[in-house]
Design an enzyme around this catalytic site. Structure first.
Site, PDB file in Angstrom:
ATOM      1  N   ASN A 120       0.823  -1.213   0.000  1.00  0.00           N
ATOM      2  CA  ASN A 120       0.000   0.000   0.000  1.00  0.00           C
ATOM      3  C   ASN A 120       0.859   1.267   0.000  1.00  0.00           C
ATOM      4  OD1 ASN A 120      -2.340  -1.613   0.242  1.00  0.00           O
ATOM      5  ND2 ASN A 120      -2.059  -1.709   2.454  1.00  0.00           N
ATOM      6  N   GLU A 122     -15.839   4.605   3.700  1.00  0.00           N
ATOM      7  CA  GLU A 122     -14.455   4.843   3.314  1.00  0.00           C
ATOM      8  C   GLU A 122     -14.449   5.831   2.151  1.00  0.00           C
ATOM      9  OE1 GLU A 122     -12.107   1.264   2.801  1.00  0.00           O
ATOM     10  OE2 GLU A 122     -13.301   0.247   4.304  1.00  0.00           O
ATOM     11  N   HIS A 130      -6.940   5.011   2.060  1.00  0.00           N
ATOM     12  CA  HIS A 130      -6.356   4.759   0.731  1.00  0.00           C
ATOM     13  C   HIS A 130      -6.452   5.955  -0.216  1.00  0.00           C
ATOM     14  CE1 HIS A 130      -5.717   0.527   1.638  1.00  0.00           C
ATOM     15  NE2 HIS A 130      -6.858   0.596   2.280  1.00  0.00           N
ATOM     16  N   LYS A 175       0.038   3.908   4.673  1.00  0.00           N
ATOM     17  CA  LYS A 175      -0.151   3.601   3.264  1.00  0.00           C
ATOM     18  C   LYS A 175       0.662   4.597   2.424  1.00  0.00           C
ATOM     19  CE  LYS A 175      -3.637   0.679   4.677  1.00  0.00           C
ATOM     20  NZ  LYS A 175      -4.754   0.561   5.594  1.00  0.00           N
ATOM     21  N   HIS A 187     -14.126  -1.314   5.935  1.00  0.00           N
ATOM     22  CA  HIS A 187     -12.991  -2.071   6.482  1.00  0.00           C
ATOM     23  C   HIS A 187     -13.357  -2.765   7.805  1.00  0.00           C
ATOM     24  CE1 HIS A 187      -8.864  -2.326   8.324  1.00  0.00           C
ATOM     25  NE2 HIS A 187      -8.546  -2.617   7.083  1.00  0.00           N
ATOM     26  N   SER A 243     -10.980  -0.403   0.356  1.00  0.00           N
ATOM     27  CA  SER A 243      -9.658  -1.020   0.421  1.00  0.00           C
ATOM     28  C   SER A 243      -9.519  -2.278  -0.423  1.00  0.00           C
ATOM     29  CB  SER A 243      -9.299  -1.328   1.872  1.00  0.00           C
ATOM     30  OG  SER A 243     -10.238  -2.197   2.446  1.00  0.00           O
ATOM     31  N   ASP A 284     -13.288   7.344   6.401  1.00  0.00           N
ATOM     32  CA  ASP A 284     -11.976   6.712   6.580  1.00  0.00           C
ATOM     33  C   ASP A 284     -11.276   6.812   5.224  1.00  0.00           C
ATOM     34  OD1 ASP A 284      -9.932   4.819   6.377  1.00  0.00           O
ATOM     35  OD2 ASP A 284     -10.924   3.371   7.691  1.00  0.00           O
TER      36      ASP A 284
HETATM   37  C1  PLP Z   1      -5.392  -0.149   6.638  1.00  0.00           C
HETATM   38  C2  PLP Z   1      -6.726   0.380   6.982  1.00  0.00           C
HETATM   39  C3  PLP Z   1      -7.059   0.707   8.300  1.00  0.00           C
HETATM   40  C4  PLP Z   1      -6.178   0.363   9.446  1.00  0.00           C
HETATM   41  O1  PLP Z   1      -5.079   1.194   9.505  1.00  0.00           O
HETATM   42  P1  PLP Z   1      -3.728   0.654  10.178  1.00  0.00           P
HETATM   43  O2  PLP Z   1      -2.958   1.890  10.430  1.00  0.00           O
HETATM   44  O3  PLP Z   1      -3.133  -0.270   9.187  1.00  0.00           O
HETATM   45  O4  PLP Z   1      -4.136  -0.040  11.443  1.00  0.00           O
HETATM   46  C5  PLP Z   1      -8.272   1.296   8.534  1.00  0.00           C
HETATM   47  N1  PLP Z   1      -9.140   1.540   7.539  1.00  0.00           N
HETATM   48  C6  PLP Z   1      -8.864   1.209   6.260  1.00  0.00           C
HETATM   49  C7  PLP Z   1      -9.870   1.496   5.195  1.00  0.00           C
HETATM   50  C8  PLP Z   1      -7.658   0.607   5.950  1.00  0.00           C
HETATM   51  O5  PLP Z   1      -7.398   0.244   4.712  1.00  0.00           O
END
Ligand code: PLP
Length: 383
Positions: free
Chosen positions: A45, A170, A202, A234, A131, A174, A199
């Site tokens: 990522n 999101e 990405h 990421k 997620h 993801s 969130d």
């Molecule tokens: C990776 C991810 C997370 C978690 O984040 P980390 O810092 O890896 O714990 C949360 N939400 C989404 C959409 C993700 O892809």
């Protein structure tokens, strides 16, 4: 024995779903090494190739020399220091938010927000493809969860009740790489008097002017989303996460979110590295353009080959395969050709939707994408 671990593992194995960790003997990058063999990496990522950049590594090293290895305590005790405060201020400037709070992981940040905010009289509306960290937190909170079909704004509108809670989506999904209709989500949240949480794990760094993420790309002002969560693991190439919003939101979480209050703060040196990552990402238009060119080339090539990709314009390009065994076999054939790709299987995705989750990065070269397409063509027909 109170726990029957071996039959749970055996059942997973029998279903072709047992996970195995892969131990890399290299850092992240265009290529990775596994068991003494080098592979082109289409699994990570690190979308802009930030993880290996000297600016980040040097900032982390300089931070270690100045601030030591660890933060020494939770943030409300003595674990909060200048590098953390500067990083929070930098996030506010970059993203146009009033306040931000740092977490060690995105998983913890999502748990913190949802569990601290939602009580038993609230409702939460979550996209079905959210997620695991969002859905887990939602299930652990006492608020009833109403899940809407992926990006289905008509269904969400039907499920909404006025002033009852939180809509959660999101920015970039993801496993599918497609994007939420943020302006419509904002309109629904405003019309119904509910809060909206995005969130953007990405989208941050990759999309929008100066890498500000999905909101900027879709023309949504930061102030229209009450809760913005992003991660540093990421496109920013480090680790950690933040939650941003109003000053009250941040003060509330710093008081009531147990994942914040009862956890050692992330190391100050790491905050310095993240600050350097943001400074680099803000001006990394060249890397973002490179990535977009790779995405366009890949999608054109895949269409020519008749491959079924998801509806994604982002760095995450799902190649839909179907059954778990087929996805694993295809991933295996690509590995034999020196390409590292990950088969994503249930329960991470719904049954029958096993896929290769291919990720493209700015660190790839044009010839890598051409190589991937050629290997997919061969591998696919060998199914
Ligand atoms: C990776 C991810 C997370 C978690 O984040 P980390 O810092 O890896 O714990 C949360 N939400 C989404 C959409 C993700 O892809």
């Amino acid at each position: 024995m109170p726990f029957d671990l071996s039959s749970a593992l055996a059942a997973r194995e029998a279903a072709g779903l047992k996970r195995q960790r892969i131990c890399l003997d290299s850092g992240q990058g265009r290529q990775i090494r596994v068991a003494d063999r080098s592979y082109l990496n289409f699994s990570g990522n690190d979308y802009l190739g930030a993880a290996g950049r000297p600016e980040l590594v040097q900032a982390w090293q300089a931070g270690l020399a100045l601030w030591g290895a660890g933060s020494g305590a939770s943030p409300l005790v003595t674990g909060y220091s200048l590098p953390h405060a500067r990083l929070e201020a930098q996030l506010c400037d970059w993203l146009g938010v009033e306040a931000a709070l740092l977490f060690s992981t995105g998983f913890a940040a999502n748990q913190a927000v949802i569990k601290a905010l939602l009580g038993k009289d609230h409702l939460q509306w979550q996209d079905r493809l959210n997620h695991a960290s969002l859905q887990e937190a939602g299930a652990a909170s006492p608020a009833r969860m109403k899940r809407f079909a992926h990006n289905d704004m008509t269904q969400l509108r039907q499920l909404l009740e006025p002033k009852r809670g939180l809509i959660i989506s999101e920015g970039v999904f993801s496993m599918d790489g497609d994007q939420a209709p943020l302006a419509e989500l904002v309109a629904l949240s405003q019309a119904s008097g509910n809060w909206l949480m995005i969130d953007d794990a990405h989208g941050l760094g990759v999309l929008g002017a100066a890498g500000r993420g999905s909101l900027a790309q879709q023309g949504v002002a930061a102030g229209q989303v009450q809760i913005l969560m992003g991660t540093f693991g990421k496109a920013l190439g480090c680790a950690g996460a933040f939650v941003a919003g109003s000053r009250d939101l941040v003060d509330y979480l710093a008081n009531f979110a147990r994942e914040y209050v009862y956890s050692t703060h992330l190391p100050p040196a790491q905050a310095e590295a993240i600050s350097a990552a943001i400074a680099w990402v803000q001006q990394a238009d060249g890397a973002r353009e490179q990535l977009q060119a790779h995405i366009a080339l890949f999608r054109q090539g895949a269409a020519r080959l008749g491959l079924t990709l998801g509806d994604s314009q982002t760095a995450i390009q799902p190649l839909l395969v179907g059954e778990s065994e087929q996805a694993l076999a295809l991933a295996q054939r690509l590995r034999q050709r020196g390409l590292w790709v990950t088969a994503i299987r249930p329960p991470t995705v719904p049954a029958g939707q096993a896929r290769l989750r291919l990720t493209l990065t700015a660190a790839h070269r044009r010839e890598d994408i051409v190589h991937l397409l050629a290997a997919l063509e061969e591998g696919w027909h060998g199914r």
